[in-house]
Design a protein around this motif. Structure first.
Motif, PDB file in Angstrom:
ATOM      1  N   CYS A  49     -17.335  19.498  25.265  1.00 38.56           N
ATOM      2  CA  CYS A  49     -17.051  20.049  23.935  1.00 38.56           C
ATOM      3  C   CYS A  49     -16.421  21.430  24.033  1.00 38.56           C
ATOM      4  N   LEU A  53     -12.801  21.845  22.406  1.00 42.87           N
ATOM      5  CA  LEU A  53     -12.730  22.574  21.141  1.00 42.87           C
ATOM      6  C   LEU A  53     -12.403  24.048  21.329  1.00 42.87           C
ATOM      7  N   ARG A  57      -8.405  23.751  22.398  1.00 43.22           N
ATOM      8  CA  ARG A  57      -8.149  23.831  20.950  1.00 43.22           C
ATOM      9  C   ARG A  57      -7.698  22.474  20.372  1.00 43.22           C
ATOM     10  N   ALA A  60     -10.969  19.724  15.740  1.00 39.58           N
ATOM     11  CA  ALA A  60     -12.354  19.247  15.743  1.00 39.58           C
ATOM     12  C   ALA A  60     -12.495  17.911  15.031  1.00 39.58           C
ATOM     13  N   ARG A  61     -11.750  17.703  13.966  1.00 39.12           N
ATOM     14  CA  ARG A  61     -11.872  16.450  13.208  1.00 39.12           C
ATOM     15  C   ARG A  61     -11.478  15.255  14.073  1.00 39.12           C
ATOM     16  N   TYR A  63     -11.308  15.172  17.465  1.00 39.85           N
ATOM     17  CA  TYR A  63     -12.155  15.055  18.651  1.00 39.85           C
ATOM     18  C   TYR A  63     -13.518  14.458  18.310  1.00 39.85           C
ATOM     19  N   LEU A  64     -14.137  14.962  17.251  1.00 35.76           N
ATOM     20  CA  LEU A  64     -15.459  14.467  16.878  1.00 35.76           C
ATOM     21  C   LEU A  64     -15.396  13.016  16.402  1.00 35.76           C
ATOM     22  N   THR A 116     -12.525  13.457  26.205  1.00 33.61           N
ATOM     23  CA  THR A 116     -11.929  14.781  26.390  1.00 33.61           C
ATOM     24  C   THR A 116     -10.665  14.690  27.231  1.00 33.61           C
TER      25      THR A 116
END
Length: 242
Positions: A49, A53, A57, A60-61, A63-64, A116
């Motif tokens: 994470c 994040l 960079r 977040a939307r 990746y999550l 990731t």
């Protein structure tokens, strides 16, 4: 381009050598399979994470959403591990609960490492690195064609769903089931047609397996490799010692 591909192409780590990212996230993936839960897996998830994040960079939307998508699959998969059928009654098996949470912990950590890598490395770079490492050209062609097809099918499925929504195809439970079945059938037919069209189009450009993407091999930094090794060793020691 789908959101995941855009995120992989427009983050701070997109230009880093693929070898370094494979070393980091491949090492974390192996560590997730070897170290016992839960501390080591929490450390792996935290490192992934932070890399995605804070350092790369990645939005977040995106990746999550990509990280939490496998949770539904895990939730369905732990049922047979936790529940046992005794005298035609479902009972909770204590040994199954222990196995289930260990499996889920390991799966989440391994998924985080894989997601990731996908969010920070474009597929074209991965294919180019694979070709340099000796990946057979026909296999690279199949991977490239499949990836392109998946992107087209995602857009087609989104368009079909939007059209069914406009026609009130989900107004009732019965209509929703019929609508979903129609969408699956349409996507299946489209997948066959578009797979053939993509294969023909790529074959017209060059022989199968010869449609390599030009990608420069960036020099590997000894400093970054040292940091990556320290991170992997630290996570492994933390997972084993706690």
């Amino acid at each position: 381009m789908n959101p995941l591909e855009l995120a992989a192409s427009h983050n701070r780590w997109s230009d880093l050598p693929v070898v370094e990212k494979l070393l980091l996230f491949g090492g974390l993936l192996v560590a997730a399979l070897l170290v016992p839960p839960p501390v080591g897996h929490v450390a792996i998830l935290t490192v992934c994470c932070v890399c995605a994040l804070a350092l790369a960079r990645v939005p977040a939307r995106i990746y999550l959403a990509a990280l939490l998508a496998p949770v539904a699959f895990l939730a369905l998969g732990i049922g047979p591990l936790v529940l046992d059928l005794v005298d035609w009654r479902l009972v909770v098996d204590p040994a199954g609960v222990d196995t289930a949470w260990r499996t889920v912990s390991r799966a989440i950590a391994a998924t985080a490492a894989t997601i990731t890598l996908a969010c920070t490395t474009p597929v074209a770079d991965l294919l180019a690195a694979g070709r340099r490492a000796g990946l057979p050209a026909p296999l690279a062609h199949v991977v490239d064609t499949t990836y392109r097809l998946i992107g087209l099918l995602i857009d087609s499925a989104r368009t079909l769903r939007h059209s069914h929504d406009l026609r009130l195809g989900h107004r009732t439970a019965r209509a929703a089931i019929s609508s979903v079945g129609t969408q699956f059938a349409s996507v299946f037919v489209l997948s066959v047609r578009r797979a053939r069209a993509i294969d023909d189009a790529m074959s017209m450009r060059a022989e199968r397996g010869q449609t390599a993407v030009l990608a420069e091999a960036d020099p590997v930094s000894a400093t970054r490799v040292l940091v990556i090794c320290l991170v992997l060793v630290s996570v492994s020691i933390l997972g084993v010692m706690t």
